[in-house]
Design a protein around this motif. Structure first.
Motif, PDB file in Angstrom:
ATOM      1  N   LEU A  95       0.808  -1.226   0.000  1.00 20.60           N
ATOM      2  CA  LEU A  95       0.000   0.000   0.000  1.00 20.60           C
ATOM      3  C   LEU A  95       0.840   1.274   0.000  1.00 20.60           C
ATOM      4  O   LEU A  95       0.297   2.363   0.229  1.00 20.60           O
ATOM      5  N   ALA A  96       2.113   1.162  -0.270  1.00 24.91           N
ATOM      6  CA  ALA A  96       2.996   2.335  -0.253  1.00 24.91           C
ATOM      7  C   ALA A  96       2.443   3.442  -1.150  1.00 24.91           C
ATOM      8  O   ALA A  96       2.087   3.205  -2.303  1.00 24.91           O
ATOM      9  N   GLY A  97       2.357   4.644  -0.587  1.00 23.40           N
ATOM     10  CA  GLY A  97       1.876   5.787  -1.343  1.00 23.40           C
ATOM     11  C   GLY A  97       0.367   5.904  -1.422  1.00 23.40           C
ATOM     12  O   GLY A  97      -0.150   6.885  -1.966  1.00 23.40           O
ATOM     13  N   GLN A  98      -0.351   4.906  -0.875  1.00 21.38           N
ATOM     14  CA  GLN A  98      -1.811   4.929  -0.944  1.00 21.38           C
ATOM     15  C   GLN A  98      -2.459   5.146   0.417  1.00 21.38           C
ATOM     16  O   GLN A  98      -3.669   5.384   0.492  1.00 21.38           O
ATOM     17  N   SER A  99      -1.688   5.074   1.502  1.00 18.08           N
ATOM     18  CA  SER A  99      -2.259   5.106   2.834  1.00 18.08           C
ATOM     19  C   SER A  99      -1.218   5.544   3.849  1.00 18.08           C
ATOM     20  O   SER A  99      -0.011   5.355   3.642  1.00 18.08           O
ATOM     21  N   GLU A 100      -1.708   6.142   4.944  1.00 23.38           N
ATOM     22  CA  GLU A 100      -0.896   6.297   6.144  1.00 23.38           C
ATOM     23  C   GLU A 100      -1.056   5.019   6.971  1.00 23.38           C
ATOM     24  O   GLU A 100      -1.976   4.224   6.728  1.00 23.38           O
TER      25      GLU A 100
END
Length: 461
Positions: free
Chosen positions: A63-68
């Motif tokens: 999920l890198a770049g899509q979520s904290e």
């Protein structure tokens, strides 16, 4: 209005009996948690926070770049999991949607409807519910005589009367964000599991005089939570049907949609026909007016318009307009087939470019080669590209003719308009207009039969 989404993805998923973290199991080519994040993105949220625990690093990679991300140290229940996001969200104004990472079938439309109902009714909490044909295992929605939501009762904590209710908690909620985190501080763990339930927030809010409501969605199947391999297969079947129906609405014909497996994200042009038992996976784009027959498998490939694929496998390759392949052939990674090129039966091509109108008829291997246009490759030809240590390249010019059974030993260059005689082994370059013949001369031994012992056997005469 600010909108936030919290996705609970910290559970290990022991019932999956897998080395793979539960939410990373795939449904139609995407991990379950990616499906949930994609649905959440459709609500245009201000921020998405994924709560991770076991396997945190791998989920973060996906999920890198899509979520904290927030980290739940111990598995102490859904309430504790949401509380892990407090440092990121607790002081912010707006509404927060909470969903779980093992429910891959929820759509953006459903999430948007929940947000809209929550906002329109002025609720502090709104639970997404559904009528379940078999509610066993789900939390039950308990309402008063006027239909107001009182609380949610978990399967292990319910009375027989409560467990007879068929309206279930889907595990998705919308909350007033600040009120959510205030209520979470009051949640206890006096229950059969000894856990902090997020569902207890509803009763805490109601007793505080805050408004608690529900939105009942029409399609129960969206709420399917995946806890084992059986549910994973069920979710895949539902998603497969959804994907295929979307393609059919866009003008793609399926001979047997129940047996055609298409990954999420695959693009297919109109008037393409797909037979049964076809698998199309990954980052694949297929043009219009193609015909893909039974048993074909296409992975991470680009297919042009008017292409025919007959019972063949294509991996990380390209086929240009009006080319064809098969039956029973294989494009391995980095194969590129030009316009109107013909790849016949039992042909394997790897890291090779086949030019326009070139024909590779049958029983042939082409590896590490560049073939020009209008070339004929005879049956049983081998492009021998590997000496046991290194791979080497072969070039064949336009309008050349390679005879049946030839072996081309790389590195070698065959010029345009050249000929290679059948059954030749080519180790040197071949010039333009030249014919290369590299085979032993034929020698006939007269009357050889009668020199053999078996010639004296009457049955053989």
């Amino acid at each position: 209005m600010n909108k936030y989404v919290v996705i609970l993805a910290a559970g290990k998923g022991t019932r999956m009996k897998s080395k793979l973290y539960k939410v990373l199991h795939k449904v139609c080519g995407k991990t379950m948690v990616e499906h949930v994040v994609d649905a959440a993105k459709g609500t245009e949220p201000t921020e998405i926070v994924t709560v991770v625990g076991t396997g945190a690093a791998k989920v973060k990679d996906v999920l890198a770049g899509q979520s904290e991300f927030a980290f739940q140290k111990e598995q102490l229940g859904t309430g504790d999991a949401v509380m892990a996001a407090s440092d990121l969200l607790a002081d912010k104004d707006g509404s927060t949607l909470v969903a779980t990472g093992d429910t891959p079938l929820f759509t953006s439309e459903t999430f948007n409807n929940l947000f809209a109902k929550h906002q329109a009714d002025g609720n502090s909490a709104t639970v997404l519910t559904a009528k379940a044909p078999n509610p066993f295992g789900y939390g039950r929605i308990i309402r008063d005589e006027n239909g107001n939501v009182l609380r949610i009762v978990e399967q292990k904590d319910g009375t027989p009367e409560e467990l007879a209710v068929d309206e279930i908690n889907t595990g998705v909620f919308a909350f007033n964000n600040k009120e959510l985190f205030e209520a979470l501080k009051q949640v206890g763990n006096n229950n059969a599991q000894g856990e902090y339930y997020l569902t207890d927030v509803l009763e805490i809010m109601r007793k505080a005089g805050k408004k608690v409501g529900a939105y009942q969605m029409p399609d129960f199947s969206e709420s399917l939570g995946v806890n084992d391999r059986i549910a994973l297969a069920q979710a895949t079947k539902i998603m497969q049907k959804r994907i295929n129906e979307a393609h059919m609405r866009d003008g793609v014909s399926f001979i047997d949609p129940d047996t055609a497996y298409i990954d999420a994200g695959v693009k297919i042009g109109n008037d393409t026909v797909i037979e049964g038992n076809v698998v199309i996976k990954g980052n694949t784009v297929i043009g219009s007016d193609c015909y893909i027959t039974n048993g074909s498998r296409i992975i991470d490939s680009k297919i042009g318009d008017g292409v025919t694929i007959t019972s063949s496998t294509i991996e990380e390759s390209e086929m240009d307009d009006n080319s064809d392949i098969g039956p029973n052939s294989h494009l391995r990674p980095k194969a590129k087939i030009g316009k109107k090129a013909h790849i016949g039966n039992f042909v394997e091509i790897k890291k090779a470019e086949i030019g326009e109108n070139t024909k590779v008829g049958h029983l042939t291997y082409v590896g590490d080669a560049t073939l020009g246009k209008d070339i004929n490759i005879g049956c049983g030809t081998i492009f021998s590209n590997y000496d046991g240590v290194k791979k080497f390249h072969t070039n064949v010019g336009d309008h050349s003719f390679i005879g049946a059974g030839a072996t081309i030993i790389a590195p070698v260059n065959i010029a345009d308009h050249a000929f290679v005689a059948a059954d030749s082994t080519i180790t040197k370059d071949v010039g333009r207009y030249d014919m290369a013949i590299a085979r032993g001369r034929q020698t006939n031994k007269p009357d050889y039969w009668h020199k053999l012992p078996l010639s004296k056997d009457k049955e053989w005469e």
